[in-house]
Design an enzyme around this catalytic site. Structure first.
Site, mmCIF file in Angstrom:
data_model
loop_
_atom_site.group_PDB
_atom_site.id
_atom_site.type_symbol
_atom_site.label_atom_id
_atom_site.label_comp_id
_atom_site.label_asym_id
_atom_site.label_seq_id
_atom_site.Cartn_x
_atom_site.Cartn_y
_atom_site.Cartn_z
ATOM 1 N N LEU A 266 42.536 104.746 75.546
ATOM 2 C CA LEU A 266 42.153 105.553 74.280
ATOM 3 C C LEU A 266 41.667 107.089 74.248
ATOM 4 C CD1 LEU A 266 41.567 103.334 71.966
ATOM 5 C CD2 LEU A 266 38.994 103.760 72.263
ATOM 6 N N GLY A 267 42.391 107.583 74.317
ATOM 7 C CA GLY A 267 42.369 108.893 74.281
ATOM 8 C C GLY A 267 42.486 109.087 73.567
ATOM 9 N N ILE B 263 45.385 110.347 71.718
ATOM 10 C CA ILE B 263 46.162 109.503 70.801
ATOM 11 C C ILE B 263 45.874 108.147 69.380
ATOM 12 C CG2 ILE B 263 48.351 108.793 70.568
ATOM 13 C CD1 ILE B 263 49.728 111.340 72.433
ATOM 14 N N ARG C 7 40.638 103.572 81.659
ATOM 15 C CA ARG C 7 40.256 103.606 82.882
ATOM 16 C C ARG C 7 38.337 103.284 82.850
ATOM 17 N NH1 ARG C 7 42.578 109.350 84.580
ATOM 18 N NH2 ARG C 7 45.087 108.507 84.513
ATOM 19 N N ILE D 51 54.625 104.242 72.560
ATOM 20 C CA ILE D 51 54.592 106.169 72.192
ATOM 21 C C ILE D 51 54.059 106.985 73.370
ATOM 22 C CG2 ILE D 51 54.687 105.381 69.952
ATOM 23 C CD1 ILE D 51 51.564 106.335 71.887
ATOM 24 N N ARG E 209 54.941 106.523 77.527
ATOM 25 C CA ARG E 209 55.956 107.398 78.315
ATOM 26 C C ARG E 209 57.578 105.899 79.027
ATOM 27 N NH1 ARG E 209 55.205 111.769 76.866
ATOM 28 N NH2 ARG E 209 55.263 113.494 78.464
ATOM 29 N N ASP F 281 59.824 104.203 71.223
ATOM 30 C CA ASP F 281 59.431 105.440 71.168
ATOM 31 C C ASP F 281 59.749 106.369 71.647
ATOM 32 O OD1 ASP F 281 59.266 108.135 69.206
ATOM 33 O OD2 ASP F 281 58.341 108.763 70.560
ATOM 34 N N GLU G 153 65.691 108.133 78.857
ATOM 35 C CA GLU G 153 65.927 108.770 77.964
ATOM 36 C C GLU G 153 66.399 110.255 79.500
ATOM 37 O OE1 GLU G 153 62.033 110.088 76.679
ATOM 38 O OE2 GLU G 153 61.868 107.977 76.560
ATOM 39 N N HIS H 254 62.169 109.295 71.141
ATOM 40 C CA HIS H 254 61.510 109.807 71.819
ATOM 41 C C HIS H 254 60.961 111.030 70.744
ATOM 42 C CE1 HIS H 254 58.510 111.210 75.899
ATOM 43 N NE2 HIS H 254 58.238 111.562 74.152
ATOM 44 N N VAL H 255 60.208 111.028 69.121
ATOM 45 C CA VAL H 255 60.041 111.621 68.377
ATOM 46 C C VAL H 255 58.934 111.480 67.764
ATOM 47 C CG1 VAL H 255 62.765 111.366 68.083
ATOM 48 C CG2 VAL H 255 61.232 110.414 66.686
#
Length: 314
Positions: free
Chosen positions: A150-151, A153, A173, A228, A230, A254, A259, A277-278
């Protein structure tokens, strides 16, 4: 004289023009030019701009004796050797939050596309099929959405989730004091609770394959996964198996482990919506990230305080 900047990521001419207000530029967005520029110009390079996937290694930092300032243009910085930079007294910043709205928009594009089978039903119409021969789909709204990370983004995702009348919970965390969403202290409890599990946590060794076969089993046959963050956070083999066997209902990706090569073991999976990855890419996101980088660069070389330093993580 402006500081000499090594650019390690692809960047259009207009974006370079903005950066040239503060820096002289060496453009090296591929491995060959990167190696050549570091070997021939390394003694003069005072700044590097990169991103989490492209990174900057400890060996490269050692080869840049004049380096003072490194910036990740986006939020991620997992392949920048921050510890090596910190040991040299090199400042490291990132663009955390500059593309958060764009990424959160993509979460719901992927999630709605998967739950409501948008690509599959689009193809059905093109194949001459109509609704009577297609399966009945569940409502999207009124479900439980869990967010891993929950940063900035994750909080943008939660804001949008409220508009769909979704219950919101998160795993972090540590529990946040600035939100009242339900908190789970481990991913297993969150996955067991959620109908939709959104992966928005940082990459790196600590989160490698955090989403494994056990977590997918806990998410369950009516659950949906969206990543979305990594590709490394999700065990691709476990996900492919879960999708083929109906362990989970669907997934929207995504990002993926291979990749930029296609994730061949996933492409034949049922009910998978995938993008290259867009999520964080838009004119607005690039403008905000570039502005952050330029301002931090200006501040640093003027002896002023920068924002979004990541040295505390080292």
């Amino acid at each position: 004289m402006k500081p000499l900047l090594l650019v390690l990521i692809h960047m259009t001419d207009d974006r370079q023009a903005l950066i040239e207000a503060v820096f002289d530029i060496l453009y090296a967005p591929d491995a060959a030019r990167r190696k050549s520029m570091i070997e021939t110009e390394g003694a003069r390079i005072r700044a590097v701009v990169t991103n989490g996937a492209v990174g900057l290694t400890a060996a490269e930092i050692d080869a840049l004796p004049a380096l003072e300032f490194v910036s990740a243009i986006g939020a991620g910085y997992e392949k920048i050797d921050v510890k090596a930079a910190k040991a040299r007294g090199i400042e490291v910043t990132n663009g955390g939050g500059t593309n958060a709205a764009c990424v959160a928009d993509q979460v719901f594009a992927l999630l709605l596309g998967t739950v409501r089978k948008v690509p599959e039903y689009d193809q059905a119409v093109r194949d001459g099929l109509f609704r009577e021969v297609l399966p009945l789909l569940p409502n999207f709204s009124g479900k439980k959405l869990g967010i891993l990370g929950l940063g900035e983004i994750g909080r943008e995702v939660a804001k949008r989730a409220a508009g769909f009348d979704l219950q919101i919970a998160y795993c972090n965390r540590r529990q946040r004091t600035d939100v009242d969403y339900q908190y789970f202290d481990n991913i297993h409890a969150l996955a067991s609770w959620a109908d939709y599990l959104i992966i928005a946590a940082p990459g790196g060794a600590e989160t490698f394959h955090l989403i494994d076969a056990t977590v997918l089993q806990e998410l369950g046959s009516k659950g949906y996964l969206v990543n979305i963050a990594r590709g490394s956070l999700v065990d691709s083999a476990a996900l492919a198996d879960a999708l083929h066997r109906g362990v989970i209902a669907g997934a929207g990706l995504d990002v993926y482990e291979t990749e930029p090569a296609p994730p061949t073991e996933l492409l034949a999976c049922p009910n998978l919506v995938i993008a290259p990855h867009v999520a964080g890419l838009s004119p607005e996101a690039f403008a905000a990230a570039d502005a952050r980088f330029v301002e931090n660069g200006r501040r640093f070389f003027a002896g002023e305080q920068v924002t979004h330093s990541v040295l505390e993580a080292a």
